[in-house]
Design an enzyme around this catalytic site. Structure first.
Site: not given
Length: 122
Positions: A50, A47
């Site tokens: 993230c 991600c």
């Protein structure tokens, strides 16, 4: 886990305390039974957003050391509590107090957003 970040402006090392690793196995002990406020970053290695939030969470962990528990939960390896708390998008940061969710931030936010969420509980 401790890491040092070199601060060239002042020719000093700054101590960075990494957020703890939270798993399905230790979630109850680390989060639900904690006497301190807890911030949990639900993330995954693949991600991109993230990876933007991760360093912010580590900074928060350093700044709130001893006052709050700050951890990261990899949703790919630990799906039980991500599902239980309805985490469908990542990054999602949940704030817990006394075993209950009291705050939620979905997506990337500025550092002060996370800090203010903990400050309200201290």
């Amino acid at each position: 886990m401790l890491h040092f970040k070199y601060n060239s402006k002042y020719n000093r090392k700054k101590q960075i305390i990494m957020a703890i690793e939270i798993t399905d196995a230790n979630f109850e002990e680390q989060v639900l039974k904690s006497e301190k406020p807890v911030m949990v970053d639900f993330w995954a290695a693949w991600c991109g957003p993230c990876r933007m939030v991760g360093p912010i969470i580590d900074e928060i962990s350093t700044e709130y050391d001893g006052k709050a528990v700050v951890g990261k939960l990899d949703v790919d390896a630990n799906q039980e509590f991500a599902a239980k708390y309805g985490v469908r998008n990542i990054p999602t940061v949940l704030i817990f107090q006394n075993g209950e969710v009291v705050g939620r931030q979905v997506g990337v936010a500025p550092k002060n957003t996370y800090a203010e969420a903990l400050d309200e509980l201290l």
